[in-house]
Scaffold this motif. Structure first.
Motif, PDB file in Angstrom:
ATOM      1  N   ALA A 103       0.838  -1.202   0.000  1.00  0.00           N
ATOM      2  CA  ALA A 103       0.000   0.000   0.000  1.00  0.00           C
ATOM      3  C   ALA A 103       0.869   1.248   0.000  1.00  0.00           C
ATOM      4  O   ALA A 103       0.619   2.201  -0.744  1.00  0.00           O
ATOM      5  N   SER A 104       1.881   1.205   0.831  1.00  0.00           N
ATOM      6  CA  SER A 104       2.773   2.349   0.932  1.00  0.00           C
ATOM      7  C   SER A 104       3.473   2.629  -0.395  1.00  0.00           C
ATOM      8  O   SER A 104       3.547   3.760  -0.869  1.00  0.00           O
ATOM      9  N   ARG A 161       1.087   4.005  -2.996  1.00  0.00           N
ATOM     10  CA  ARG A 161       0.723   5.395  -2.745  1.00  0.00           C
ATOM     11  C   ARG A 161       1.859   6.355  -3.104  1.00  0.00           C
ATOM     12  O   ARG A 161       1.679   7.363  -3.766  1.00  0.00           O
ATOM     13  N   THR A 162       3.053   6.013  -2.627  1.00  0.00           N
ATOM     14  CA  THR A 162       4.178   6.936  -2.793  1.00  0.00           C
ATOM     15  C   THR A 162       4.867   6.812  -4.140  1.00  0.00           C
ATOM     16  O   THR A 162       5.672   7.657  -4.512  1.00  0.00           O
TER      17      THR A 162
END
Lengths: 340, 340
Positions: B55-56, B59-60
């Motif tokens: 997820a991280s 997102r980034t």
DNA sequence: CTGTTAGCGCTTTCAC
DNA sequence: GTGAAAGCGCTAACAG
């Protein structure tokens, strides 16, 4: 020109087809017509579309990836085990992430964190020699996260292990030396932190005991798994009286010890007979008369992976220990001829 | 009891603190008070929170991961290069995904796809011996995706390569044999699909030419990088008249050839002198008199990784080729003494 | 067979 | 220093 990565939405817009259909098409869903599929895959290729696995994995909560943690890839045994793991995994459509702990507990811990953060579906691990407590593992096992241990057993009652019978193999190779007339057998052992070397040491002792040979503490030389250790080991062995055979339970020490002995013009096996565990093909080259216990490394990898898939597919987590058969390779008769 | 994985929302709810603050705290943002941070990390530990990197990363749009593709991990040269890559990468807070192409073009292609789908930030690769066209690479390079080639050069003008001067090294080792009185030098070469073996072959020829020795086609024996090849090579060499030295540009062939010769009781270097490329520590063990060109594998890994980070940090993509110095290891004088 | 809609778990403006 | 809200790119009900 498009800046940044192409997504299914880009394809969707260009074609006037909804992105969900694009997704389905790209995943070869039977619910999309052949024509649409063709249009979509053509456009995907044209735009240089590259699927974003991260998004897919996040969404589906399935990564189809297994993590493997081994001490070092440069060791033949592990490289070969990895070959078995990869073959099995790839056939099942899984990816494999290989990590080396370098036999460091700290690094092992971090690697497990990283693999779990990346949501691998399971881990196949040969624990580091520094690992003596299993807190970093228990936490995940408690949650039902599948972990398969191989080669270096980890609390065999409580976990799924794939190993050989180290005691038995060690017993047999020691007895083989005894049968061939060797009496004063030095044992190069490994770190006693792990069951593996404990069991091999026990097998050695049991064979001596059975044949009523004395078990002498100074004949058991313990060391780490480093190349340097072999030289130290060899020196220690040379300082003992009447040594006529060495049984090394530790490849690295065996190889470098032999290398050292050779460099000192101490012939093997005329004065000293070597026998031991080794999957390193080099050992045969260094000393064609070497007797070795070869572990089924490739098979171990395959078996461990298949067990993992079993657990994943059937959602079971039984803690069975699988014991594979090693091969005792007797390269030529290395009987002791002269009885000095 | 909680079913499934703990997320920042679980922590958020339990604490009555917004998930955005939880996220900030977990990332150690300076904009969160110490007290809140402590509360949050305590709760995280309590619940067994495990960050979801997927997820991280999604997102980034940053994975802090580099992909490495090499032919085989079991080759000492590559294992050592990986050690250099990992050390550099870990120090910079990057993860490393190691993949083996097994010298298969098809597999190499797939691995690149997989790595890119997983959005690695860059790839460090030693291309497979089957790779003769670079279409599967050009597409990504065109998009400015950073790729560093090492050991096996890939179109040096158009890419970033980290290599040694194979021509020069090969020239020197051949000349070394010539200086020591050897005249009939067989050359074990590798697949001519890659510049690397082409250059080593050219170096060999150039040294012969300089010293006015004939270049004989039958003295150049080409093979793949397999262990089996060495035996074939050795047999071929033995069938040639007057061979007094072998220079192998190919570790695998050299080692297994020596192994074969030994098994036939053909001594090295009394009848035949060996010299060649090898990072395999075994070569020194098999034959302590062997002269070898050792490549700076560990350093190569470090350098390649640093160049990659340079490109990532400064967002440059210049195609410079870095040439490292190999080491010519002359283990003992292996001059030809008898002139038969 | 295709579209609508919601949401995986996280980060990041933008408010306040 | 903290919260509200949007969205990374994808998939999977649910409709139609």
């Amino acid at each position: 020109m498009h800046k940044g990565k192409i997504t299914i939405h880009d394809i969707s817009k260009e074609l006037g087809i909804d992105s969900s259909t694009v997704s389905r098409a790209l995943n070869n869903s039977p619910r999309v017509s052949k024509k649409t599929k063709e249009k979509i895959s053509a456009k995907a290729k044209e735009l240089g579309y590259q699927r974003n696995s991260l998004a897919s994995k996040l969404r589906t909560n399935k990564t189809h990836t297994i993590g493997v943690i081994i001490p070092r890839i440069s060791r033949h045994f592990f490289a070969s085990a990895i070959a078995g793991i990869e073959e099995t995994a790839y056939d099942a459509g899984y990816d494999v992430i290989i990590c080396q702990s370098l036999d460091s507990y700290e690094r092992e811990q971090k690697l497990i964190e990283t693999l779990l953060a990346n949501r691998v579906d399971g881990i196949i691990i040969s624990i580091s020699m520094e690992t003596t407590n299993y807190n970093h593992l228990d936490r995940y096992k408690a949650n039902g996260f599948p972990m398969i241990f191989f080669d270096r057993p980890c609390e065999t009652e409580k976990n799924t292990n794939v190993i050989i019978d180290d005691f038995q193999a060690s017993f047999e190779v020691t007895e083989h030396l005894i049968f061939n007339g060797y009496k004063n057998i030095v044992h190069f052992s490994g770190p006693q932190t792990n069951l593996l070397y404990q069991n091999r040491c026990k097998g050695y002792k049991a064979a001596l005991k059975k044949h009523k040979y004395p078990i002498r503490k100074e004949y058991i030389i313990e060391s780490k798994l480093m190349e340097e250790d072999g030289i130290e080991n060899a020196k220690k062995a040379l300082n003992l009286p009447n040594v006529d055979a060495i049984y090394s339970a530790n490849d690295m020490a065996a190889i470098s010890a032999m290398q050292y002995l050779k460099s000192q013009n101490i012939k093997i096996p005329e004065q000293i007979a070597f026998a031991g565990f080794s999957n390193e093909p080099v050992s045969a080259v260094i000393e064609p008369s070497l007797t070795t216990v070869n572990q089924p490394s490739f098979e171990m990898g395959k078996v461990a992976t298949n067990i993992l898939f079993d657990q994943l597919n059937n959602n079971t987590r039984e803690n069975k220990t699988t014991i594979l058969e090693p091969t005792l390779i007797i390269r030529n008769s290395s009987s002791k001829t002269n009885n000095n």
